[in-house]
Scaffold this active site. Sequence first.
Site, mmCIF file in Angstrom:
data_model
loop_
_atom_site.group_PDB
_atom_site.id
_atom_site.type_symbol
_atom_site.label_atom_id
_atom_site.label_comp_id
_atom_site.label_asym_id
_atom_site.label_seq_id
_atom_site.Cartn_x
_atom_site.Cartn_y
_atom_site.Cartn_z
ATOM 1 N N HIS A 1 0.811 -1.226 0.000
ATOM 2 C CA HIS A 1 0.000 0.000 0.000
ATOM 3 C C HIS A 1 0.838 1.267 0.000
ATOM 4 C CE1 HIS A 1 -4.018 -1.875 0.980
ATOM 5 N NE2 HIS A 1 -3.196 -2.879 1.193
ATOM 6 N N ASP B 1 3.504 9.604 -0.656
ATOM 7 C CA ASP B 1 2.318 8.887 -0.197
ATOM 8 C C ASP B 1 2.001 7.785 -1.208
ATOM 9 O OD1 ASP B 1 -0.019 8.250 1.201
ATOM 10 O OD2 ASP B 1 -0.600 10.352 1.454
#
Length: 487
Positions: free
Chosen positions: A173, A386
Site C-alpha cells: 500500500h 504517499d
Amino acid sequence: LAGDPPEPGHSDLVVVANRLAVDRVVEEDGTTSWRRSPGGLVTALAPIMTRQEGAWVGWGGSPEEELDEPLEPFTHEGMHLVPVALTEGELVEYYEGFSNSTLWPLYHDVIARPEFHRQWWDTYQRVNARFAQAAAATAAEGATVWVQDYQLQLVPRILRRLRPDLRIGYFHHIPFPPVEIYAQLPWRRPVLEGLLGADLIGFQRRSDVSNFQGAVRRILGSSFRSNTVQVKEHDGGARTVGAAAFPISIDVDTITDLAQDPDIQARARQIREELGNPRTILLGVDRLDYTKGIRHRIKAFSELLEDGRLSVEDACLVQVASPSREGVDSYKELRDEIELSVGRVNGTFDTMGHTAIRYLHHSYPVEEMVALYLAADVMLVTALRDGMNLVAKEYVAARGGWGGVLVLSEFAGAADQLRKALLVNPHDIDGLKEAIMEATEMSAGEATKRMKAMHRQLVTHDVNKWSRDFLDRLGGAVPAERSGPED
Ligand code: G6P
C-alpha cells in the site's frame, strides 16, 4: 522459522493484514464488542469475504498482556476473524520499531531517518512467521491468500513453504523506493525474497513497480520480462511471479450517498457558520505523519497571510490531524513542531472573531468527514510521499458535480489518476503558495469542470474494481503476458 505445517483450514479466501477488519469497542458498562473497521480495504473485501467463506487474519489491536485471555477466532457479520496475538515487547519491536521506524521512513524517501536494529529485525521475522502460521492454518486446500502491506513482507515466502498448494497475492500500500534508497536496508535480500514468495505482487504506481523490479535485478540478479520474473525454488524448479500496478481506491457509493444526505449537508453549512463564514475554507485531513507535508502546508498558508494576499476574514485553514503511532519518537516530535507552528500562526493572525488555522487533533466518523469535504472550497493534499492518498479521492467523491478545488502533491499516488487537480511540488513553497491562490481564485465554472472530470475517473475506478482486478489477475493460472490494466 516456521514449525510443522498445519492442517488445512476451511477458508477459500484469506486476507492477512497487520490489523484485523474489526475494532474493539468498550461499551459504557465496560463490556467489549467488535465493530467493522471503517477503512476502504475492509469495505471492499467484506462482500467477497462473506460470499466465499473468507477469513481475515490480523492483530486484534491490544497487546496480549492487556487481555484476560488470548482471543480465539470468531465470526462477525459473516466474516471469520483470526486474531494474531502480539506481546507488548513485540509491538515495540515489530510494529513501532521495524515497521514504523525502519521500513516506513525508508520507503517514504527517508523523509525521517530510518533506524536499523538487528533486534527489531529478529522480532519482525518472528511475528511474520506467526502471521504466516495463522494463515496456513486457516486456508482451505488450494485457497487464495492475499497478504497486505509492508508490515508483512516475509509472509508470502514463509507461507509458500508451509502450504505450496496456495495461490498467494501481496499488495504493497505504500511506495516502493528507488534501489539507491532501498539498498540501505541491511536485510534487503531476505525482504525481496519474502515478497517473491507471492504469485502476484501489487503496487500503487507504475514507478513503484519499476523500483521493485530494479531492486530485484540489482540485489538478486533476476530480471523481469513483461512484468514477470522466474524465481528458483529450493527443489530446483522455477516459479513465475508477477508484479504490476493496481491503484487502490475508495468505496465511492458510500461517500456519494453521505454527500447527498440532507443532514450532512446541513452540518456542512453549520461548519461554515461556526468558522465565521470565511469566503474560502481550506481543508487538510491527514494522519499526523511526517510524510503528509502538514508543515509545508502551514508554512505556505502563513506566508500568504503574512504577505497580505490572504486574511483571516477571507480564508481559514481547517487541519484535521488524526492521532497516529503515538509511541514512535518521530511522531511525537512532529506533533510538537506542528502544534508550535499552529500556535504561532494563530497567535499572530487571529482576531476575536476569526481564526487562521482551526487545528483538530482527533479522528472523526466518516459522516463528519463528508460534511467537512462539503464545507471546504479547497482541499490541500501536500504529501511529501504517499502510496496513494485516499483523502484526495474521498474529497472528489463527496464534491461530485459541486466544484471545489483539489490541490494535490505530485508525490502522492493519487496524482496518477486525478490529473485535473492542481498538481504541486510541496517542497516548492512559492509554487505551493501560487497553487493555493489559484485555487482560492478559481472560477466556479472551471472548478466544476475539473471536479467533474476527476469524478468521472473515480466512479469507474472504485475500490471494488481494485480488488476484482487484483484477484482476477491472481486467479489466472499463469500471470498473463500482457501487463495489468493500469501498468
Ligand atoms: C498506512 C498503511 C497501513 C496502515 C495505516 C494506518 O495507510 O499503509 O498499512 O494500517 O497507514 O497506520 P497504523 O500504523 O495505525 O496501522
